[in-house]
Design a protein around this motif. Structure first.
Motif, PDB file in Angstrom:
ATOM      1  N   LEU A 191      24.991  21.668  -2.730  1.00  0.00           N
ATOM      2  CA  LEU A 191      24.635  22.131  -3.851  1.00  0.00           C
ATOM      3  C   LEU A 191      25.036  23.545  -3.577  1.00  0.00           C
ATOM      4  CD1 LEU A 191      22.880  23.087  -6.311  1.00  0.00           C
ATOM      5  CD2 LEU A 191      20.878  23.379  -4.780  1.00  0.00           C
ATOM      6  N   ILE A 192      25.575  23.981  -2.585  1.00  0.00           N
ATOM      7  CA  ILE A 192      25.961  25.078  -2.763  1.00  0.00           C
ATOM      8  C   ILE A 192      27.545  24.490  -3.505  1.00  0.00           C
ATOM      9  CG2 ILE A 192      27.075  26.701  -0.847  1.00  0.00           C
ATOM     10  CD1 ILE A 192      24.449  26.754   0.715  1.00  0.00           C
ATOM     11  N   VAL A 193      28.390  23.558  -2.500  1.00  0.00           N
ATOM     12  CA  VAL A 193      29.383  23.378  -3.133  1.00  0.00           C
ATOM     13  C   VAL A 193      29.756  23.817  -4.925  1.00  0.00           C
ATOM     14  CG1 VAL A 193      31.396  21.468  -3.302  1.00  0.00           C
ATOM     15  CG2 VAL A 193      30.003  22.431  -1.214  1.00  0.00           C
ATOM     16  N   ILE A 194      28.077  22.196  -5.259  1.00  0.00           N
ATOM     17  CA  ILE A 194      28.546  22.756  -6.702  1.00  0.00           C
ATOM     18  C   ILE A 194      28.574  24.132  -7.387  1.00  0.00           C
ATOM     19  CG2 ILE A 194      27.411  21.743  -8.642  1.00  0.00           C
ATOM     20  CD1 ILE A 194      25.734  19.391  -7.523  1.00  0.00           C
ATOM     21  N   LEU A 195      27.478  24.991  -6.778  1.00  0.00           N
ATOM     22  CA  LEU A 195      27.470  26.644  -7.459  1.00  0.00           C
ATOM     23  C   LEU A 195      28.412  26.845  -7.007  1.00  0.00           C
ATOM     24  CD1 LEU A 195      23.573  27.039  -6.184  1.00  0.00           C
ATOM     25  CD2 LEU A 195      25.037  26.205  -8.768  1.00  0.00           C
ATOM     26  N   PHE A 196      29.589  26.975  -5.560  1.00  0.00           N
ATOM     27  CA  PHE A 196      30.882  28.032  -5.606  1.00  0.00           C
ATOM     28  C   PHE A 196      32.176  28.056  -6.219  1.00  0.00           C
ATOM     29  CE2 PHE A 196      34.111  28.047  -3.199  1.00  0.00           C
ATOM     30  CZ  PHE A 196      34.568  29.389  -3.028  1.00  0.00           C
ATOM     31  N   PHE A 197      32.636  26.575  -6.091  1.00  0.00           N
ATOM     32  CA  PHE A 197      33.230  26.024  -7.363  1.00  0.00           C
ATOM     33  C   PHE A 197      32.721  25.976  -8.627  1.00  0.00           C
ATOM     34  CE2 PHE A 197      34.505  23.686  -3.025  1.00  0.00           C
ATOM     35  CZ  PHE A 197      35.723  24.312  -3.116  1.00  0.00           C
ATOM     36  N   ALA A 198      32.111  25.873  -9.104  1.00  0.00           N
ATOM     37  CA  ALA A 198      31.327  26.298 -10.598  1.00  0.00           C
ATOM     38  C   ALA A 198      31.902  27.597 -11.210  1.00  0.00           C
ATOM     39  CB  ALA A 198      29.950  25.946 -10.883  1.00  0.00           C
ATOM     40  N   ARG A 199      31.352  28.579  -9.477  1.00  0.00           N
ATOM     41  CA  ARG A 199      32.350  29.849 -10.307  1.00  0.00           C
ATOM     42  C   ARG A 199      34.005  30.291 -10.245  1.00  0.00           C
ATOM     43  NH1 ARG A 199      30.465  35.255 -10.491  1.00  0.00           N
ATOM     44  NH2 ARG A 199      32.763  36.528 -10.669  1.00  0.00           N
ATOM     45  N   PHE A 200      33.949  29.416  -8.832  1.00  0.00           N
ATOM     46  CA  PHE A 200      35.464  29.503  -8.094  1.00  0.00           C
ATOM     47  C   PHE A 200      36.364  29.626  -9.119  1.00  0.00           C
ATOM     48  CE2 PHE A 200      38.864  27.993  -5.512  1.00  0.00           C
ATOM     49  CZ  PHE A 200      39.805  29.557  -4.992  1.00  0.00           C
ATOM     50  N   LEU A 201      36.453  27.860  -9.633  1.00  0.00           N
ATOM     51  CA  LEU A 201      37.510  27.426 -10.428  1.00  0.00           C
ATOM     52  C   LEU A 201      37.434  28.118 -12.233  1.00  0.00           C
ATOM     53  CD1 LEU A 201      36.952  23.402  -8.804  1.00  0.00           C
ATOM     54  CD2 LEU A 201      38.986  25.153  -8.665  1.00  0.00           C
ATOM     55  N   SER A 202      36.408  28.016 -12.519  1.00  0.00           N
ATOM     56  CA  SER A 202      36.501  28.233 -13.927  1.00  0.00           C
ATOM     57  C   SER A 202      36.662  29.777 -13.642  1.00  0.00           C
ATOM     58  CB  SER A 202      34.429  29.132 -13.990  1.00  0.00           C
ATOM     59  OG  SER A 202      33.856  30.025 -13.151  1.00  0.00           O
ATOM     60  N   ASP A 203      37.315  30.376 -12.210  1.00  0.00           N
ATOM     61  CA  ASP A 203      37.899  32.198 -12.995  1.00  0.00           C
ATOM     62  C   ASP A 203      39.184  31.481 -12.647  1.00  0.00           C
ATOM     63  OD1 ASP A 203      35.092  33.670 -12.667  1.00  0.00           O
ATOM     64  OD2 ASP A 203      34.974  34.078 -10.380  1.00  0.00           O
ATOM     65  N   ARG A 204      39.866  30.583 -12.324  1.00  0.00           N
ATOM     66  CA  ARG A 204      40.862  30.414 -12.322  1.00  0.00           C
ATOM     67  C   ARG A 204      41.259  28.905 -13.529  1.00  0.00           C
ATOM     68  NH1 ARG A 204      38.644  32.049  -8.591  1.00  0.00           N
ATOM     69  NH2 ARG A 204      40.149  33.346  -6.339  1.00  0.00           N
ATOM     70  N   GLU A 205      40.063  29.211 -15.065  1.00  0.00           N
ATOM     71  CA  GLU A 205      40.331  28.012 -15.644  1.00  0.00           C
ATOM     72  C   GLU A 205      41.664  27.591 -16.234  1.00  0.00           C
ATOM     73  OE1 GLU A 205      37.769  25.806 -19.006  1.00  0.00           O
ATOM     74  OE2 GLU A 205      37.665  28.191 -18.614  1.00  0.00           O
ATOM     75  N   GLU A 206      42.738  28.776 -16.379  1.00  0.00           N
ATOM     76  CA  GLU A 206      43.556  28.845 -17.148  1.00  0.00           C
ATOM     77  C   GLU A 206      44.948  28.751 -15.679  1.00  0.00           C
ATOM     78  OE1 GLU A 206      44.256  28.925 -19.751  1.00  0.00           O
ATOM     79  OE2 GLU A 206      42.373  29.770 -20.544  1.00  0.00           O
ATOM     80  N   GLU A 207      44.683  28.395 -15.092  1.00  0.00           N
ATOM     81  CA  GLU A 207      45.417  28.399 -13.376  1.00  0.00           C
ATOM     82  C   GLU A 207      45.593  27.173 -12.410  1.00  0.00           C
ATOM     83  OE1 GLU A 207      46.010  31.635 -11.461  1.00  0.00           O
ATOM     84  OE2 GLU A 207      46.735  32.926 -13.186  1.00  0.00           O
ATOM     85  N   ILE A 208      44.227  25.893 -12.894  1.00  0.00           N
ATOM     86  CA  ILE A 208      43.702  24.931 -11.905  1.00  0.00           C
ATOM     87  C   ILE A 208      44.477  24.200 -11.963  1.00  0.00           C
ATOM     88  CG2 ILE A 208      42.746  24.125 -14.190  1.00  0.00           C
ATOM     89  CD1 ILE A 208      40.557  23.884 -11.076  1.00  0.00           C
ATOM     90  N   SER A 209      45.160  23.703 -12.882  1.00  0.00           N
ATOM     91  CA  SER A 209      46.967  22.534 -12.686  1.00  0.00           C
ATOM     92  C   SER A 209      47.995  23.439 -11.599  1.00  0.00           C
ATOM     93  CB  SER A 209      46.885  21.735 -13.320  1.00  0.00           C
ATOM     94  OG  SER A 209      46.071  21.189 -14.411  1.00  0.00           O
ATOM     95  N   LYS A 210      48.123  24.482 -11.170  1.00  0.00           N
ATOM     96  CA  LYS A 210      48.687  25.137 -10.660  1.00  0.00           C
ATOM     97  C   LYS A 210      48.703  25.533  -9.447  1.00  0.00           C
ATOM     98  CE  LYS A 210      50.192  28.993 -13.650  1.00  0.00           C
ATOM     99  NZ  LYS A 210      49.915  30.460 -13.765  1.00  0.00           N
ATOM    100  N   ARG A 211      49.136  24.919  -7.741  1.00  0.00           N
ATOM    101  CA  ARG A 211      49.337  24.998  -6.537  1.00  0.00           C
ATOM    102  C   ARG A 211      48.712  25.887  -6.111  1.00  0.00           C
ATOM    103  NH1 ARG A 211      55.395  24.149  -3.949  1.00  0.00           N
ATOM    104  NH2 ARG A 211      55.741  22.031  -5.773  1.00  0.00           N
ATOM    105  N   LYS A 212      48.906  26.786  -6.498  1.00  0.00           N
ATOM    106  CA  LYS A 212      48.140  27.479  -5.944  1.00  0.00           C
ATOM    107  C   LYS A 212      46.634  27.716  -5.678  1.00  0.00           C
ATOM    108  CE  LYS A 212      47.579  33.155  -4.626  1.00  0.00           C
ATOM    109  NZ  LYS A 212      47.692  34.132  -5.373  1.00  0.00           N
ATOM    110  N   THR A 213      46.240  26.896  -6.874  1.00  0.00           N
ATOM    111  CA  THR A 213      45.015  26.921  -7.399  1.00  0.00           C
ATOM    112  C   THR A 213      44.320  25.884  -5.899  1.00  0.00           C
ATOM    113  OG1 THR A 213      44.504  28.433  -9.489  1.00  0.00           O
ATOM    114  CG2 THR A 213      42.972  26.668  -8.954  1.00  0.00           C
ATOM    115  N   ILE A 214      45.121  25.175  -7.071  1.00  0.00           N
ATOM    116  CA  ILE A 214      44.990  23.403  -6.514  1.00  0.00           C
ATOM    117  C   ILE A 214      44.429  23.927  -4.328  1.00  0.00           C
ATOM    118  CG2 ILE A 214      45.058  21.216  -5.368  1.00  0.00           C
ATOM    119  CD1 ILE A 214      46.469  21.113  -8.266  1.00  0.00           C
ATOM    120  N   ILE A 215      45.819  24.308  -4.074  1.00  0.00           N
ATOM    121  CA  ILE A 215      45.480  24.172  -1.965  1.00  0.00           C
ATOM    122  C   ILE A 215      44.744  25.297  -2.163  1.00  0.00           C
ATOM    123  CG2 ILE A 215      46.736  25.458  -0.058  1.00  0.00           C
ATOM    124  CD1 ILE A 215      49.858  24.572  -2.237  1.00  0.00           C
ATOM    125  N   GLN A 216      43.882  25.942  -2.774  1.00  0.00           N
ATOM    126  CA  GLN A 216      43.066  26.928  -2.584  1.00  0.00           C
ATOM    127  C   GLN A 216      41.817  26.522  -2.615  1.00  0.00           C
ATOM    128  OE1 GLN A 216      43.619  30.648  -5.178  1.00  0.00           O
ATOM    129  NE2 GLN A 216      44.870  32.053  -4.116  1.00  0.00           N
TER     130      GLN A 216
END
Length: 383
Positions: free
Chosen positions: A123-148
């Motif tokens: 459950l925490i993983v769902i909530l955490f990445f819902a915020r973490f990835l949405s903050d980087r929505e424009e860069e989601i396919s960039k190597r840096k975001t994926i590695i992070q």
């Protein structure tokens, strides 16, 4: 007393101003409730001593669901780093202070409560990445975001794997893939990962079935070999799964009847250990037959679809990801549990959502549904 009543009325009035309660997804509430009621009865048939505790878990879960459904998920997501830190600390605490049961250390006993942190991790993983990835929505396919994202996911996977808990590790890894896809990962990258991942997976699978391999525990390797060659392990590791298949098949169309006392019952003969958890679907098949199995699968499918439909109407990316994550979690867990019970997959223990016995699991799932319900209330929030 009058003061408390007045405060309650003010709170209800504020809720009405913020949310249109007509948007409350009653269909989803009914689906999970009906499935949970079936679970209470089936758990009672599998192990009568656990039935009341399962009922307590359902009631507690329903209360938690309603409370969470009225809390703005965007407010909760403000604490996403705090949730991440608490999750890692809990998983470390399991390895250091957890209770060892049947060779696995998965439980934390705090005296007044005993729970399995890996259920809360999902459950925490769902909530955490819902915020973490949405903050980087424009860069989601960039190597840096994926590695992070992968780097942040690895600690949870390793800590759960070390318990050892391979089933939840696999479930969590697949859930992470669902979240990355929902966040908008481009198809070119997905295609590249599949092109590399599928052959790599096949190579790893070939390695883990070899003698003296270093990747997984010996008992985990034996379970895989028993799945590949059940006739060679029919009296050992394949014993439970073969009996599970026999139980499901023996139920035929309508089953032997609820809480059957038949002397030829696989359940009554104790041919399956822990039937109230990992092999609950075998009890459904034996006592309720093909019809009962279909009812359970259809209810799970409808819950997943309802979560997805709510997510499609979400007002923002975090809401969409929460709904997709909860739908993915329920779907993945159900597939693994039923796959094990029918020997479609190697034997690995994981609960069947809303049906299997387990207070931590059922309460966490209800909290997840509560967040989905809140997402459904959000579109009309400021109207």
């Amino acid at each position: 007393m009058k003061s408390l009543i007045q405060k309650y009325k003010c709170y209800v009035q504020k809720l009405k101003q913020h949310y249109q309660l007509k948007d409350y997804r009653i269909s989803l509430v009914l689906l999970v409730t009906v499935l949970s009621i079936i679970g209470v009865f089936v758990v009672g048939s599998a192990q009568e001593d656990y039935q009341f505790r399962q009922l307590q878990g359902v009631v507690l879960g329903l209360i938690a669901m309603v409370v969470v459904s009225l809390i703005d998920y965007n407010w909760v997501l403000k604490f996403y780093w705090l949730m991440y830190g608490i999750n890692i600390l809990m998983l470390i605490a399991v390895l250091l202070f957890g209770e060892n049961v049947n060779g696995a250390t998965r439980w934390l006993n705090l005296g007044f409560i005993q729970f399995q942190p890996s259920d809360l991790t999902k459950l925490i993983v769902i909530l955490f990445f819902a915020r973490f990835l949405s903050d980087r929505e424009e860069e989601i396919s960039k190597r840096k975001t994926i590695i992070q994202a992968i780097a942040l996911m690895i600690p949870s996977l390793l800590l759960i794997f070390k318990q050892p808990n391979l089933s939840n590790t696999i479930c969590l890894a697949l859930l992470f893939c669902v979240l990355m896809y929902t966040a908008g990962l481009n198809y070119k990258f997905i295609g590249t990962v599949l092109a590399i991942g599928v052959p790599t997976g096949l190579i790893l699978f070939f390695i883990v079935i070899q003698p003296n391999q270093p990747l997984i525990e010996e008992y985990q390797q034996t379970r895989i070999l028993a799945w590949l060659y059940p006739e060679e392990y029919e009296s050992e590791e394949a014993y439970q799964q073969l009996n599970s298949i026999m139980a499901i098949g023996s139920g035929q169309l309508t089953g032997k009847g609820y809480d059957s006392d038949s002397t030829v019952s696989v359940k009554n003969g104790n041919f399956i250990s822990e039937p109230q958890t990992d092999f609950i679907f075998a009890i459904v098949g034996e006592e309720l037959g093909f019809v009962g199995c279909c009812v359970v699968i259809i209810l799970i499918l409808l819950i997943v679809i309802d979560c997805i439909l709510i997510g499609m109407k979400a007002r923002d990316t975090p809401g969409r990801m929460i709904c997709s994550g909860v739908a993915g979690l329920i779907g993945i867990q159900s597939f693994i549990n039923i796959g094990v019970a029918t020997m479609t997959l190697p034997n690995t223990g994981i609960s069947l959502p809303f049906v299997s016995y387990g207070l931590t699991s059922i309460v966490c799932l209800y909290i997840g549904i509560g967040f989905v319900l809140n997402v459904g209330l959000q579109p009309n929030k400021y109207q």
